[in-house]
Each structure stands twice: as structure tokens, then as C-alpha cells.
Design a protein around this motif. Sequence first.
Motif, short mmCIF file in Angstrom:
data_model
loop_
_atom_site.label_atom_id
_atom_site.label_comp_id
_atom_site.label_asym_id
_atom_site.label_seq_id
_atom_site.Cartn_x
_atom_site.Cartn_y
_atom_site.Cartn_z
N SER A 343 61.02 -6.16 -52.14
CA SER A 343 62.32 -6.75 -51.82
C SER A 343 62.42 -7.16 -50.35
CB SER A 343 63.44 -5.77 -52.16
OG SER A 343 63.29 -4.57 -51.45
N SER A 344 61.35 -7.01 -49.59
CA SER A 344 61.40 -7.23 -48.15
C SER A 344 61.75 -8.68 -47.79
CB SER A 344 60.08 -6.84 -47.50
OG SER A 344 59.00 -7.58 -48.06
N PHE A 468 66.42 -7.67 -58.56
CA PHE A 468 66.20 -8.99 -59.19
C PHE A 468 67.39 -9.91 -58.95
CE2 PHE A 468 66.80 -11.78 -62.87
CZ PHE A 468 65.60 -12.49 -62.86
N LEU A 469 68.60 -9.41 -59.13
CA LEU A 469 69.80 -10.24 -58.97
C LEU A 469 70.05 -10.62 -57.51
CD1 LEU A 469 72.17 -8.42 -61.50
CD2 LEU A 469 71.12 -10.68 -61.78
N ILE A 470 69.75 -9.71 -56.60
CA ILE A 470 69.89 -10.02 -55.18
C ILE A 470 68.91 -11.12 -54.78
CG2 ILE A 470 69.46 -9.12 -52.85
CD1 ILE A 470 72.18 -8.35 -53.95
N LYS A 476 76.47 -9.06 -54.50
CA LYS A 476 76.08 -7.65 -54.54
C LYS A 476 76.91 -6.85 -55.55
CE LYS A 476 74.06 -7.06 -49.94
NZ LYS A 476 73.96 -8.48 -49.60
N ILE A 477 78.18 -7.21 -55.68
CA ILE A 477 79.03 -6.50 -56.65
C ILE A 477 78.50 -6.70 -58.07
CG2 ILE A 477 81.34 -6.44 -57.68
CD1 ILE A 477 82.47 -7.11 -54.94
N LEU A 478 78.08 -7.94 -58.37
CA LEU A 478 77.51 -8.23 -59.69
C LEU A 478 76.17 -7.53 -59.85
CD1 LEU A 478 77.61 -9.81 -62.36
CD2 LEU A 478 76.46 -11.71 -61.18
N ALA A 479 75.36 -7.49 -58.78
CA ALA A 479 74.03 -6.89 -58.85
C ALA A 479 74.09 -5.39 -59.11
CB ALA A 479 73.28 -7.16 -57.55
N VAL A 480 75.09 -4.73 -58.52
CA VAL A 480 75.18 -3.28 -58.67
C VAL A 480 75.93 -2.88 -59.95
CG1 VAL A 480 77.38 -2.78 -57.49
CG2 VAL A 480 75.45 -1.20 -57.24
#
Length: 766
Positions: A343-344, A468-470, A476-480
Motif C-alpha cells: 500500500s506504500s 483495495f478501495l483506497i 475512506k469512510i466507504l473503504a472502512v
Amino acid sequence: MATGRWFYAAIAAISGVMIIFEFHLLTIILISIGTIRIILERQKKLLFFYCLFFIFFVCLTIYNKNHNVTIFDYGFANMHITFKEVPEIDGDRLRAVVVSDQENLLLSYKIQSEVEKSMLEENIRAGATCYISGELIQPEQNRNEYAFSYKQYLYTQHIHWLLETSSIDWNDCYYSNQTIINDLQNIREKGVWFVEKHFPDQLIPYANALIFGDRSSFPEDTFRSYQQIGVVHLLAISGLHIAFLVGLIYVILLRLGISKDTIYWLLHIILPIYMVICGLNPPVIRAVLMSLLLLSAKKWRLPITTLDALSISFIIFLLFDPFLIYHPGFQLSFCVTFCLIISSKAIFAKNPTYIKTMLEISVVSTLASFPILAFHFFEFSVIGILANVIFVPFYTAIILPAMLSLFVVKFFNDWLFQFFSELIATIVFYSEKFALLISAFKYSTIITGKPNSISIIFMIIGAYLYVFLIENNKAKILAVLPLTMILLINNAFNQFSPKGEVIFIDIGQGDSTLIKLPYNRGTYLIDTGGQIHFSVPEWQKRKKPFQIGTQILLPVLKSKGIHKIDKLILTHSDADHIGAAKDLFGEITIKKIYISPNSWDNALMEEILYLSDIYGIPISEVKAGSGWENKSGIFQFIFPLDDDYEGNNSSLVLFAAFGGLKWLFMGDIEKEGEKVIMDTYAKLDAHVLKVGHHGSKTSTTIDFVKFINPNYAVISAGHNNRYGHPHQDVLDVLEDNKVHIFRTDIQGAIHYVFVKRSGTFQTILQ
């Protein structure tokens, strides 16, 4: 192998190891994902190497498993043993891993005097060979569900026996075939001793942890506060510390005019040496291996990426010891590092500011680690996401350099050392206060309970979906959201399960019973167990003595996903019933505490009531006639009858009806109290009798057993306890009346699992 392809070899390696050690759903999914991913690559050569690595590690693991056996038998033995490490001398106890006839043993010895302790500290080092007479004893199995398995842990360390000896004559010990590793281990021990002798008390734990990887000096409350805020990894030497050390050595040597080529070779000598001095912990070894691989790749222009270096390090670990997959530090180190690597690009590309970058790194690290933390420790830190943003730069820029600098300065200038050590000690003092302050936040940690394989799989999927979503520019709200839903479902399953459970916890020589009603209708804890502490000389005191509350009771509660106790019932003020209660405060929310009238007139109970006042927990003095009921059952106190506190015979006695059975929990009531109960109540039938006073001969008379007429009796007593509980007379009375007996000293924890009005008894050991 081509650049970026070593990852597939690592997947093949872990698949081969797990299919032998842990063949279950998670293993099948892992192997399936790896195989499908390889097939989608459509490269025959890659598939060939994947299969080759898989088969090789299957064979390697079978070989290691078949050779992890013992050549010794139970009983007394006379043997020469060699210390593989510097012995751990804590108070009056000496422990060390030793080897005899090429088999590892765990040596245990109780030191007899302060003089002997000093002589052992001076004369027994790593590499010493001694002649020992002792008894070989097998490590015990778990006595409570989901408890830390010491036997399994030792097995993964290739240790099958505890060697208990009554004497060690250091005059008969000698040193031969001393290895470089032994010498470095002894240097490490001298370094630890040097710190303990010269550093201020405030800095000793930090210096030894960050220089030598020894965290044994940390006070329990300080260390726990760092755990609760999710920064305890900073107190261990890891990749961050090794990267700092490599950079520091590189800059210093470069300024001294040493060529880059020479520095490269010096690092290949210095880093492995430091790796041993740090204690050979998996995170340190991983960081050193990766550093050397990446340095070599840069120097020799090898096609090795950071992910390749991680994968090669992983394969090297498994080549040397496949059993390392069970080590939590190994799991966390590789899992977190892997997630940060993949993710870097997204982290650094989308977060131009330092704060945003640190926050995203902290989020990824937390999500990567929490399935492992939930599996091993049944909780993870939420506040750690923010705490790491503060503490990581603080430790990297201030504490770590300060500890290394102070250690060096001490050899050259005492005045400078004194000045700067006092300054750093003040900074550390306030950082500890800050850690304690934020760890007291009610929701600093989330208790997950022991997740099953399905839960673990979904937790991993949730963490992966976040990354993956990020990476795909989602909010971020959707990703978490997926991970949040998984945690909520897991928590709801723990809290609102249709199953109820009664656990007679194997607390040793004491009492503790957990009642967890279905649909979250009530969680009650009757007593907590505890230890009777005897005054001992200063030299016998241990840094971290065994604590029933933190090492047995809390893990049992957290493994069940319990974060709240509705009613804590402290039957009377004996230490073996309430001694561990103080360990619950700040860890588990307690809604209400019940005590016997006037039992507070006791130092231990007074301390508990003082803590309850600090945490705002209401206290109720109750006696016969008090009680409550809900949809799952009825709970009624039937004793004591008056307000006079008389010790055992003023214990709270609880009668309950739930789960299709009637229960009688007797505390430490003796025969005098039993007679009062028989004289007071015309009829008191119960299916389950929680036997009073651990089965002492002063309780459970034949008249009382006939009066209660139980089907089952549960006796809570410590294994091989000094009091001889339960007494044979009590066992005879119960057996003569055809009562089925459950004993924690023999069977470990006793569980009764029920749905509505039907349930079954289960035991841990038999």
C-alpha cells in the motif's frame, strides 16, 4: 527468479507448511488463492516454481514434525546440560533453555539463598556445561479454554520436558566449545546489567528494551498502558529501529572517511552481531535480513524489490524452522510489513503532508495487525491509530537516539550522562503519564473475543478491501465500512448469542464462576480467584510475579467477548475469592458489585471498594432475600441471614434457576452455615451444587448433601494444592449419594453450555 516473483514462492512456502501443521478451511483458502493467482499469470515457469516450492516445504515440514520428538522419559535423571542462553534469574527462580544429548529442555531451579543467587549470576553464562540431577516433567496442557498453551508454545520451541532440579553446583560447571552466539549472548547480558547499574530507574526499561531487546524491567501498569494504546511495538527492536541504526552507522562511517564499499561489508558484520545482541527475536531477524538483501541489491544491481526482500526473508525463516509460523511476533512482523509495502504507493502518492502520511501508515498497520491480535489476545487498540502518529516520531526522533547516545556517553563523561539522563527521564515520565491518560479512554481497545476461522477470514477480507478501495480512490469512510460491518456482526454474535454458558474457571486454589446468559440478558461473575501473598525478602521478589487476574481471569473473559460484567458478586473477603478483582478495573466495565454485609472491614476488600469508588461502580451489601430475575432465570441470595460478618460462614450463597437446572453457589460456607441453611429453609433442591470451601472436610456434610439432593457437584480447587482439597471424606459423601463430581484440579475448567432449558457439561482436560 524474476523481479517481484519471490512473493509467489513465499505463498507456496507458507501453504506447504500450513497444509501439514494446520489443515483447515483457512489453509484451503490460502492455497486456492495462491494457485488461482498463479494460473491467472499464465506463466508455466512460474507455476513450475510455485509447485516446486510447495512440494519442497511440504516435505521439509513433514521432516521437522517427525523429528520434533523426545528421547527422554518421565522421571528422575542425571545428565550433563549446556546452557543455550544466559539463564533468567528473577527473584528466587532460575530458568533457562538447556540442551542435553541434542535435545532442548527447560531448566527450572528455586534458588536457596541470596549468596547463591549472586554466585549463579556471576558464574553461569551461556555455553556453561553442568552436571544436573533433576526430574523431567511434561508441561501442562491448557486448563482453561483459549488460554495461552504453554505446552504448545514449548513444543514449537522443540522443548518437550521441564527439568526441575533441587541444586546447581556452579563449581562443577565448565565452558567448552563456546560458540560466537554464546559469547554475544553473554555480552548482551553484561550490557543489560550495565544499564541496570548506571541508568536512572525511569530509563532502565527503555534502554534495555531499545538497545538489547529486553522488556522484562517494565512496570506492569506502564507496559499495559502502551498495549492499550497500540504502541507497545515501539518498545521492541524492529524494522524502524534497524533502519535508524543502519542510517546512523552509514552516516558516521561516511563522515569518518570510510568508503561506501567498506561500509557495505562492515554492515554485513555489524548487523548480524547486533541481531544476536538484541535477543534473536523474529522482527529483528526479519529487519536485518531485509536490510542486507536490499543493500546487496543496490550494490550488485540485483533485481530484488522490497517485496522480494520480505518474501526471501520469509522463506529463509521457514527453511530454518517452520514452527515459527506459530510465533505472534513473526506473524505480526511479516503481515504488517507486507501490507505497508503493497500500500506504500497509494499512501505516499495521496498523502503529501507528514501527518496524513503517518495517519495512513498507522491505519494500514492497525488493520493488518488486528486479525492476529484478535486471534491471540482477543482485543486490539482503536486509539492506536492516533497514538502511533504521536509516539512513532517521538520514539524515532527522541527516545531511541537518546538511549543509544546515553549508553555511549556513559563510557566517556559521567557529568554529561547525568545531565542528559535526568532530562530524558523527565521527558519519559511525562510521556508515560500521557500514555496512561489516553489508555484510560473507555473505548481505547475493542474486545473481539476469540474469533473462529470464518471470522478470521472475514476480518482479513475486510482489511484487504480497505487497502483495495483506497488504492482505487474511494472515500475512506466507504473503504472502512466493510470492516466496520464485520466487527459489528462479530460483536453482535458474541453479545446476543442464543447460547448461554456457565464456566467454573480453573483459577487455581480459589473460586471464580462466570454466568453468561443468552441474548445479552446478563453477565455475572461470582468471585475472581486470587493469591495469598506472603512476605518474602527483597532478593526473592520477582519483577513480574504470576497474577491470576491478568494471566487467567481476564483472558477467559476477553476470549468470550466480554467487555462488561453486569454483576460482580464477591462472596466474602478471602484473597483466594476476591484477590484478582482489582485487576478487572480499567479492563472490564463493571456495572454493580455485591458484597456480604460488613465484609468491607478487611484490607483487601477495602482496597477493592476504594477502586470501585474511583471508577464509579455502585456497591450493594446484600443478604438473604435479595435477588433479581429476567427472561432467562431467577437469582436469589439465601445467605447470610444477618449483618454480622464471620468470614467463611458469612459468604454470600446464591440460588439460581436457569438453563433448565437449579444451581446453588456456596462460596466458602462451612458446616455451621450449612446447618443454618437447613434450619431456615424447608426445602432447597438443586441440580448443581457448587461445593463450599473447595471441598474442605469442614463443609459438605452428609445431611446437607441429602438436603440439597444434587445431581452434580462442582469443586474448585488448585492442582496439587497445599491444603489437600478436596478432602476424601467429602468425595465419599458425594459418591455415596450418587452425585456426579466435576473437579477443576483434575478436569480443568468446567463448562455448561445451554440453549433455552437444555444444556450439556463439558470439561477442558477430560
